[in-house]
Design an enzyme around this catalytic site. Structure first.
Site, PDB file in Angstrom:
ATOM      1  N   ASP A  61    -111.231 -27.910 -21.943  1.00 48.36           N
ATOM      2  CA  ASP A  61    -110.563 -26.717 -21.399  1.00 48.36           C
ATOM      3  C   ASP A  61    -109.951 -26.158 -22.636  1.00 48.36           C
ATOM      4  O   ASP A  61    -109.252 -26.646 -23.600  1.00 48.36           O
ATOM      5  CB  ASP A  61    -109.578 -26.664 -20.446  1.00 48.36           C
ATOM      6  CG  ASP A  61    -108.974 -25.701 -19.697  1.00 48.36           C
ATOM      7  OD1 ASP A  61    -109.817 -25.019 -19.223  1.00 48.36           O
ATOM      8  OD2 ASP A  61    -107.948 -25.213 -19.830  1.00 48.36           O
ATOM      9  N   GLU A  92    -114.911 -25.422 -24.080  1.00 50.53           N
ATOM     10  CA  GLU A  92    -114.862 -23.914 -23.641  1.00 50.53           C
ATOM     11  C   GLU A  92    -114.202 -23.164 -24.676  1.00 50.53           C
ATOM     12  O   GLU A  92    -113.114 -23.412 -24.948  1.00 50.53           O
ATOM     13  CB  GLU A  92    -113.883 -23.869 -22.318  1.00 50.53           C
ATOM     14  CG  GLU A  92    -113.744 -22.345 -21.737  1.00 50.53           C
ATOM     15  CD  GLU A  92    -112.241 -22.166 -21.118  1.00 50.53           C
ATOM     16  OE1 GLU A  92    -112.325 -21.218 -20.452  1.00 50.53           O
ATOM     17  OE2 GLU A  92    -111.549 -22.843 -21.299  1.00 50.53           O
TER      18      GLU A  92
END
Ligand code: NOJ
Length: 571
Positions: free
Chosen positions: A232, A274
């Site tokens: 993330d 990401e």
């Protein structure tokens, strides 16, 4: 004779690629990818809480997901990417973690999780999990100790400032919803840094103990059988918050360290980052010889794709593909159409963003964070043929295709829900009460029950019966993609067309080649493509009885509105 023709065709294909190599210095990376398992993997993102509820409590769980593994296998899925499933305060849909080593009891028990992992393994489906290391929940015991006790070892696990930094209202990840990035903590009597919501304090990756803990966490999950992580918020995780004289270089070494640690448990495990970065940073995030992230979502191309879809003109997407062409051969782009967040259009010019808004998210309530659209793909595109073209493109872009649960049946959104929850409604399995998601009375989140996308109309069961449904089309695309290793493994280049209405890509792998073509407009077009190849037979691998005998170096293709073709090139 036949063999001679074949050799000739092959010779011209090779010649064509070499010619292009000389023609365009930007395509210098015309080399095949290293054959690794993730290069061509069909990835499916699922949030266990909204996929399938097995015990009637209204929340999806691991036992429910295990029940549905056969469905995913039949779709052709190779990899499941699990959205966060650890204990959480659930104020950011699980991205606010309170225990990195646990399983959210609502999603099941550790035993259920392991049972799921074993069942997936039996079906040869690999599992990636979301790994949220940029921040914890504010309720995490580490933060609670850090704020309460200045002598606690956890104090320096977070990022503090005694005074309110000048940039306290800059760099928000959620503009329009989030007011600041530095918030005063009454207990610590200091400001803490949070890139995201104020209930998600950033971990301090300059701290060696934090780095060590991150390594420990990933090792823990690798030992449970996960094959890697969707990491993330990577740029934020390795970034150093602005603090006066501090060294401002991102901490790329953290990625190298995580990779090195991962390979101790499983040399094949991957980090899928990401990272919404500009093309010039691609190499920094992948690292030399892919020493950092093996995969990254191509957010850059995604934004320009939506620009092209809105304008019905392939040009800006073509440019974005070219700009992101170069990468290490062991790394791979992950392509997607929609994900669980808003579509981030932040890199488009104001004018282009407005064009996308106008075409796909015209109402204020459809837009979010001053840069994006919080809708599912099917209602945004609102045209079955165009939608189908989008998926045909997704499954043939030179990277690994990622879809999110529900996309395969064209689910819609619920704009009455807050922020990105609009695109996170429960999976629509059939037309029985609560869409077959739960036998309980109250689903964890409302199920779409009215309008064109209500579960009575859009569901798995009905599409399974319909040979021409989106579900069966995507299943077919995945099946054919698996027979075309050229796409994820091959050298590829954008072919020159005589119109910006169309996109054409050529791929070559171990001497075999493929060409794909897409019509971005709703009108019938005929496109001349420069193939620099003299003689070949092109066979459409997606449909029968569609062949072209090529002679000369122009390929002429007729396409219906939003039509597409995948041609294998043979002798
Ligand atoms: C990125 C995730 O995709 C998003 O859903 C989440 O809110 C933020 N990171 C914060 O974790």
């Amino acid at each position: 004779m036949k063999r001679l023709r074949f050799t000739l065709a092959l010779f011209f294909v090779i010649l064509a690629f070499n010619a292009c190599k000389n023609q365009d210095s930007k395509t210098s990376q015309l080399v095949e990818n290293t054959n690794r398992w993730y290069m061509n993997a069909a990835i499916y993102n699922v949030d266990v809480h909204v996929f399938k509820d097995s015990d009637g409590d209204g929340t999806g769980d691991f036992n429910g997901l295990t029940e549905k593994l056969g469905y995913l296998k039949s779709l052709g899925i190779d990899v499941i990417w699990l959205a966060p499933f650890q204990p959480t305060t659930n104020r950011d849909d699980g991205y606010d973690i309170t225990d990195y080593y646990g399983i959210d009891p609502k999603a099941g028990t550790p035993k259920d999780f392991l049972r799921f992992m074993q069942a997936a393994k039996k079906l040869h489906i690999k599992v990636l999990m979301d790994m949220v290391l940029n921040h914890t929940s504010i309720a995490h015991p580490w933060y609670q100790q850090a704020r309460a006790d200045s002598t606690s070892k956890y104090r320096n696990w977070y990022v503090w400032s005694s005074r309110r930094p000048k940039d306290y209202d800059k760099g928000m990840a959620f503009p329009g919803v989030q007011a600041e990035t530095w918030t005063y903590d009454e207990v610590a009597k200091k400001y803490y840094f949070h890139r995201f919501y104020d209930f998600e304090p950033d971990l301090n990756f300059e701290n060696k103990e934090v780095q060590a803990e991150a390594r420990k966490i990933i090792t823990y999950w690798l030992k449970q059988g996960v094959y890697g992580f969707r990491l993330d918020a990577v740029p934020f995780m390795i970034d150093r918050p602005e603090r006066g004289d501090k060294d401002k270089d991102p901490m790329y070494f953290v990625l190298n360290d995580l990779r090195a640690e991962m390979s101790k448990s499983n040399a094949d495990a991957i980090l899928l980052g990401e990272a919404n970065i500009p093309p010039k940073e691609t190499k920094l995030f992948f690292g030399e010889n892919s020493s950092r992230l093996q995969m990254m979502f191509n957010f850059y191309a995604n934004q320009y794709l939506f620009n092209s879809l809105a304008n019905e003109n392939a040009k800006s997407f073509v440019n974005a593909l070219q700009e992101t062409h170069e990468k290490p051969t062991q790394s791979q782009w992950a392509y997607f159409l929609r994900n669980h967040d808003e579509i981030d259009l932040g890199r488009l010019s104001g004018h282009d963003r407005n064009t996308v808004y106008k075409a796909m998210g015209p109402e204020k309530n459809m837009q979010l964070y001053e840069r994006g659209i919080r809708r599912r793909l099917a209602p945004m595109i609102h045209n079955n043929q165009k939608l189908e073209m989008c998926y045909a493109m997704l499954y043939s872009l030179p990277g690994a295709p990622v879809i999110r649960y529900g996309e395969e049946i064209g689910m819609g959104e619920d704009l009455t829900l807050q922020e990105r929850l609009s695109v996170r409604t429960p999976m629509q399995w059939n037309d029985s009460v609560n869409a077959g998601f739960t036998s309980g009375k109250t689903p964890v989140r409302p199920i779409i029950s009215s309008g064109d996308y209500q579960y009575q109309k859009v569901n798995v069961a009905s599409q399974q019966k319909d040979a021409h449904s989106l579900l069966n089309t995507i299943r077919h695309l995945i099946e054919v993609r698996k027979k075309c290793p050229e796409i994820g493994l091959g050298k590829w280049k954008l072919l020159k067309t005589d119109t910006d209405d169309a996109l054409a890509i050529a791929y070559q792998y171990k001497g075999t080649s493929l060409i794909t073509v897409y019509n971005f407009t709703g009108k019938n077009i005929s496109v001349n493509i420069d193939v620099q190849q003299q003689q070949a037979r092109l066979s459409n691998v997606l449909s029968t009885n569609d062949h072209i005998n090529l002679s000369g170096n122009k390929l002429h293709v007729a396409l219906n509105g939003y039509g597409y073709k995948w041609y294998k090139v043979t002798d």
